[in-house]
Design an enzyme around this catalytic site. Structure first.
Site, PDB file in Angstrom:
ATOM      1  CE  LYS A 116      35.554  42.456  40.278  1.00 47.69           C
ATOM      2  NZ  LYS A 116      35.928  42.501  41.668  1.00 47.69           N
ATOM      3  CE  LYS A 199      29.400  41.148  41.321  1.00 47.94           C
ATOM      4  NZ  LYS A 199      29.725  41.543  42.646  1.00 47.94           N
ATOM      5  CE  LYS A 202      32.772  46.240  47.709  1.00 47.68           C
ATOM      6  NZ  LYS A 202      33.764  45.325  47.133  1.00 47.68           N
TER       7      LYS A 202
HETATM    8  N1  AQP Z   1      25.226  42.109  43.820  1.00 47.21           N
HETATM    9  C1  AQP Z   1      25.485  41.305  44.834  1.00 47.21           C
HETATM   10  N2  AQP Z   1      24.511  40.548  45.380  1.00 47.21           N
HETATM   11  C2  AQP Z   1      24.783  39.726  46.428  1.00 47.21           C
HETATM   12  N3  AQP Z   1      26.007  39.612  46.994  1.00 47.21           N
HETATM   13  C3  AQP Z   1      27.003  40.353  46.474  1.00 47.21           C
HETATM   14  N4  AQP Z   1      28.312  40.482  46.793  1.00 47.21           N
HETATM   15  C4  AQP Z   1      28.886  41.372  45.968  1.00 47.21           C
HETATM   16  N5  AQP Z   1      27.991  41.848  45.090  1.00 47.21           N
HETATM   17  C5  AQP Z   1      26.799  41.228  45.381  1.00 47.21           C
HETATM   18  C6  AQP Z   1      28.970  39.773  47.877  1.00 47.21           C
HETATM   19  O1  AQP Z   1      29.552  40.736  48.727  1.00 47.21           O
HETATM   20  C7  AQP Z   1      30.745  40.192  49.311  1.00 47.21           C
HETATM   21  C8  AQP Z   1      31.863  41.163  49.199  1.00 47.21           C
HETATM   22  O2  AQP Z   1      32.192  41.367  47.844  1.00 47.21           O
HETATM   23  P1  AQP Z   1      33.679  41.765  47.455  1.00 47.21           P
HETATM   24  O3  AQP Z   1      34.067  42.999  48.136  1.00 47.21           O
HETATM   25  O4  AQP Z   1      34.551  40.592  47.650  1.00 47.21           O
HETATM   26  O5  AQP Z   1      33.648  42.054  45.930  1.00 47.21           O
HETATM   27  P2  AQP Z   1      32.755  41.551  44.773  1.00 47.21           P
HETATM   28  O6  AQP Z   1      32.208  40.195  45.052  1.00 47.21           O
HETATM   29  O7  AQP Z   1      33.533  41.674  43.506  1.00 47.21           O
HETATM   30  O8  AQP Z   1      31.594  42.625  44.903  1.00 47.21           O
HETATM   31  P3  AQP Z   1      31.382  44.026  44.229  1.00 47.21           P
HETATM   32  O9  AQP Z   1      30.448  44.792  45.064  1.00 47.21           O
HETATM   33  O10 AQP Z   1      31.014  43.826  42.806  1.00 47.21           O
HETATM   34  O11 AQP Z   1      32.762  44.747  44.321  1.00 47.21           O
HETATM   35  P4  AQP Z   1      33.756  45.202  43.182  1.00 47.21           P
HETATM   36  O12 AQP Z   1      32.942  46.072  42.282  1.00 47.21           O
HETATM   37  O13 AQP Z   1      34.825  45.920  43.911  1.00 47.21           O
HETATM   38  O14 AQP Z   1      34.232  43.958  42.509  1.00 47.21           O
HETATM   39  C9  AQP Z   1      30.998  38.861  48.601  1.00 47.21           C
HETATM   40  O15 AQP Z   1      30.573  37.797  49.431  1.00 47.21           O
HETATM   41  C10 AQP Z   1      30.147  38.941  47.373  1.00 47.21           C
HETATM   42  O16 AQP Z   1      29.732  37.680  46.919  1.00 47.21           O
END
Ligand code: AQP
Length: 330
Positions: A116, A199, A202
């Site tokens: 990140k 992966k 969002k």
């Molecule tokens: N690609 C993914 N596949 C499966 N699980 C996923 N999670 C995130 N991306 C995937 C799971 O969703 C939950 C919430 O995630 P988060 O909001 O804590 O942030 P993150 O893990 O960093 O997910 P994002 O979507 O990539 O958000 P941003 O871009 O804001 O960092 C977690 O349980 C995560 O494992």
């Protein structure tokens, strides 16, 4: 006398459009857990402010996520749903863990921080982004959590949470339960539609990375049509075809079929037919999901969040009283 149930805790950051990866990797697994555990589901807004963000948008997204939880099937009569920043004990425990259990060397190993902070360089990342896993540990440990249902990207953070809990327990007093991660094999890591090497995320730059839970039918059709596929035309489930493998995993997750059964259905057909079938599976879930989402009333959602705050705060205060007493801070 009824047996005391174990606790489960998880959360999502209001940091962008929630996507099917968040749903399949995390939220969907919460639905069953709430029947067998004391369930606590949080909207982790303090995590979302560790990267640049728009305050007005954040406020909107917090309600959006609460509605997504409810539309997905989280039942406020069974689970506590609340906003992290409303229970100040999360920040208090994070500071205490920072001071007493976490080491700079632990945090330097965290791959999510490295990923990140890559864009702007580590030196420009916020201290909050670096310390994010300690706040996450506090979120979990505050509630005596046993099971943490998450996607694969969070496993390293759960491992750190276990380490911090053990260190604190050894150093002071055995106050914390050692939590365990729970992941779902086929959907623990849904990859981006436009690049199967990263992966689904969002905060991705391109919206063709993900299918948002609130995307319109037309957009979903377009995103799946444009999703990258591997060279060749045969439908195979193999590491040699990572883009297709990811799409088959999504198909399998939204249907009652295994990857092998899906390959069989499309064995004499091409990518276009497969993508049409996949679109149908995704929409079969998302259309009723969005209908439920749109039927939810903001005021009622705020009431649910407020009731959740009271319950979470009550539990958090009991735990923090024990922590303060142990540390000579009361
Ligand atoms: N690609 C993914 N596949 C499966 N699980 C996923 N999670 C995130 N991306 C995937 C799971 O969703 C939950 C919430 O995630 P988060 O909001 O804590 O942030 P993150 O893990 O960093 O997910 P994002 O979507 O990539 O958000 P941003 O871009 O804001 O960092 C977690 O349980 C995560 O494992």
């Amino acid at each position: 006398m009824s047996e005391k149930k174990l606790r489960t805790f998880s959360g999502v950051q209001p940091s962008g459009n929630l996507h099917i990866g968040n749903y399949l990797g995390a939220i969907r697994n919460w639905i069953d857990l709430q029947n067998n555990f004391e369930a606590i589901f949080c909207i982790v807004d303090w995590h979302a402010i560790t990267v640049p963000y728009n305050p007005k948008e954040l406020k909107k997204r917090v309600i959006e996520i609460a509605k997504i939880y409810l539309a997905a099937g989280i039942d406020p009569n069974k689970s506590i749903i609340f906003i992290q920043s409303q229970v100040k004990e999360h920040a208090e425990l994070a500071w205490i863990l920072n001071a007493t259990a976490a080491r700079v060397s632990d945090l330097k190993k965290m791959t999510q921080f490295k990923d990140k902070s890559l864009k702007k360089g580590e030196g420009n990342a916020s201290v909050g982004l670096f310390d994010y896993p300690v706040l996450m540990a506090a979120d979990i440990l505050l509630y005596d959590t046993k099971i943490v249902p998450v996607g694969e990207d969070q496993l390293q953070h759960i491992e750190l949470t276990r380490t911090l809990a053990r260190r604190f327990n050894q150093k002071f007093n055995s106050l914390f339960i050692i939590p365990e991660a729970k992941i779902n094999q086929t959907s623990s890591r849904i990859m981006a539609l436009n690049n199967p090497q990263v992966k689904m995320s969002k905060s991705a730059e391109s919206e063709y990375n993900y299918i948002a839970l609130l995307d319109s039918i037309e957009i979903i059709e377009k995103k799946i049509r444009k999703a990258v596929t591997d060279s060749g035309s045969v439908i195979e489930y193999s590491d040699k075809k990572p883009a297709l493998k990811n799409l088959i995993n999504i198909y399998a997750s939204f249907s009652d079929k295994s990857p092998e059964e899906i390959v069989k259905i499309y064995q004499n057909k091409g990518y276009a037919d497969f993508k049409q079938g996949l679109t149908k599976m995704v929409l079969n879930f998302l259309i009723p999901f969005q209908k439920k989402y749109n039927s939810l009333d903001d005021e009622e959602v705020l009431e649910i969040l407020n009731a959740g705050k009271q319950k979470a705060e009550y539990l958090a205060q009991i735990k923090m009283e024990q922590v303060r007493k142990t540390l000579g801070l009361n």
